[in-house]
Design an enzyme around this catalytic site. Structure first.
Site, short mmCIF file in Angstrom:
data_model
loop_
_atom_site.label_atom_id
_atom_site.label_comp_id
_atom_site.label_asym_id
_atom_site.label_seq_id
_atom_site.Cartn_x
_atom_site.Cartn_y
_atom_site.Cartn_z
N THR A 171 0.64 -1.20 -0.02
CA THR A 171 0.17 0.05 0.24
C THR A 171 0.90 1.18 -0.18
O THR A 171 0.41 2.33 -0.65
CB THR A 171 -0.89 0.03 1.35
OG1 THR A 171 -1.92 -1.30 1.25
CG2 THR A 171 -1.64 1.20 1.20
N THR A 213 1.87 -4.34 4.27
CA THR A 213 1.69 -4.53 5.62
C THR A 213 1.12 -6.12 6.13
O THR A 213 1.34 -6.46 7.22
CB THR A 213 0.67 -3.43 6.44
OG1 THR A 213 -0.51 -3.57 5.77
CG2 THR A 213 1.45 -1.92 6.28
#
Ligand code: GLN
Length: 342
Positions: free
Chosen positions: A24, A106
């Site tokens: 991201t 993540t």
């Protein structure tokens, strides 16, 4: 691809290699406005563009950025993990780098960080960071996380502390950290607490590590060609043995049984574990609660079944530690010692 991300500042700055892998932090919105949103595509912004988007970086370090992967971190396989570890070890071995920063999705950051923590023999800081919001979000967290990750990697006090995860102003150890929230920017936590904080752009340390890592680890990526297959089976009511059998048939050399509270095995599966051992599959008992140790011979007779317990490792890291242990030994007692040692 390797490019000089900054060339104009003085040469006394620490020299940091930045390895971009996607996630991201390299994401861009697809929804057409700048509000925080789940409508984005991850892994599209290049390493150089990431660096260019954070003007303060050039003051902190002489950065050299390279794009190793451009993937969602869900797509990390063992092959990619090994490739990354080899690249990070090679960068750390070069005298012209003082530290390494890895940008990463993540979702599986804790697994990658832990694998590097156990297999890259270096004292240089190795820091992973990412973002919970894409760069186009109104309050994107990627730029400040990247700035902090470089600040930590560039600081002499970060050496010898193993692989670190810097997210949301906290500095976590790769041994402990886990993603614990699917959306918030404070998505990462360590059961025993973070090692430190980034305060006014500088690392401030509050805790140290007691377990071996990086240079003191017995595992070294230079000696690892492939990882033995290890499966994970999660507990729930009304389990079936077929999942264990499927992993064994697929060639798994170990299965992490993610038991209930203390790693409990349901009565109707208890005879299965010694059977798996007899088929050459090492059973490793973990727990699904997310914190606290699994205690040997409590809730289950590990001595009789030949199983081992994870201490306090989460199932996804236990998979990696079991695979690494199996590169060195097939002996359940020795594998148990590995889990207690790391
Ligand atoms: N916040 C994130 O980085 C998650 C995005 C993506 N699933 C990844 O892990 O790469």
């Amino acid at each position: 691809m390797t490019t000089a991300a900054s060339t104009s500042a003085p040469s006394a700055r620490p020299r940091i290699a930045l390895v971009a892998t996607g996630g991201t932090i390299a994401g861009a919105g697809t929804g057409g406005d700048a509000t925080p949103s789940a409508a984005y595509q991850s892994a599209v912004v290049t390493a150089d563009a990431l660096v260019a988007g954070v003007p303060g970086l050039a003051r902190l370090a002489d950065l050299r950025a390279e794009q190793l992967f451009q993937i969602d971190s869900a797509d990390f396989t063992d092959e990619r993990l090994l490739q990354l570890a080899r690249r990070v070890a090679a960068l750390c071995a070069q005298p012209d780098f003082d530290g390494v920063v890895i940008t990463h999705g993540t979702d599986t950051m804790e697994e990658t960080a832990y694998f590097l923590h156990l297999t890259v023999p270096t004292d240089k800081p190795v820091v992973l960071t990412g973002a919970m919001r894409p760069g186009t979000a109104l309050a994107a967290d990627g730029p400040v996380n990247l700035l902090h990750a470089v600040a930590v990697a560039a600081h002499p006090s970060s050496a010898g502390r193993g692989v670190l995860v810097v997210m949301n102003e906290q500095i976590h150890s790769a041994r402990d950290v886990a993603k614990v929230h699917a959306m918030r920017v404070d998505a990462f936590a360590s059961p025993h607490g973070a090692l430190g904080l980034v305060v006014e752009g500088t690392p401030r340390w509050y805790r140290g590590l007691t377990r071996p890592h990086t240079r003191t680890s017995e595992f070294d990526i230079a000696a690892i060609d492939t990882l033995p297959l290890v499966g994970v089976v999660a507990s729930h009511g009304n389990m079936r043995r077929e999942l264990y059998d499927a992993w064994a048939s697929a060639g798994a050399r170990a299965i992490v049984h993610v038991g209930f509270g203390g790693g409990t095995v349901p009565a109707y599966l208890q005879a299965l574990l010694p059977e798996l051992r007899d088929r050459g599959v090492q059973v490793v008992r973990a727990a699904r609660v997310g914190d606290g140790p699994v205690i040997r011979n409590a809730n289950y007779d590990d001595d009789a079944a030949g199983s081992v317990v994870v201490d306090d490792q989460n199932p996804q890291r236990a998979r990696l530690l079991a695979a690494l242990a199996l590169t060195r030994t097939q002996d359940a007692c020795e594998i148990q010692q590995v889990f207690w040692r790391y």
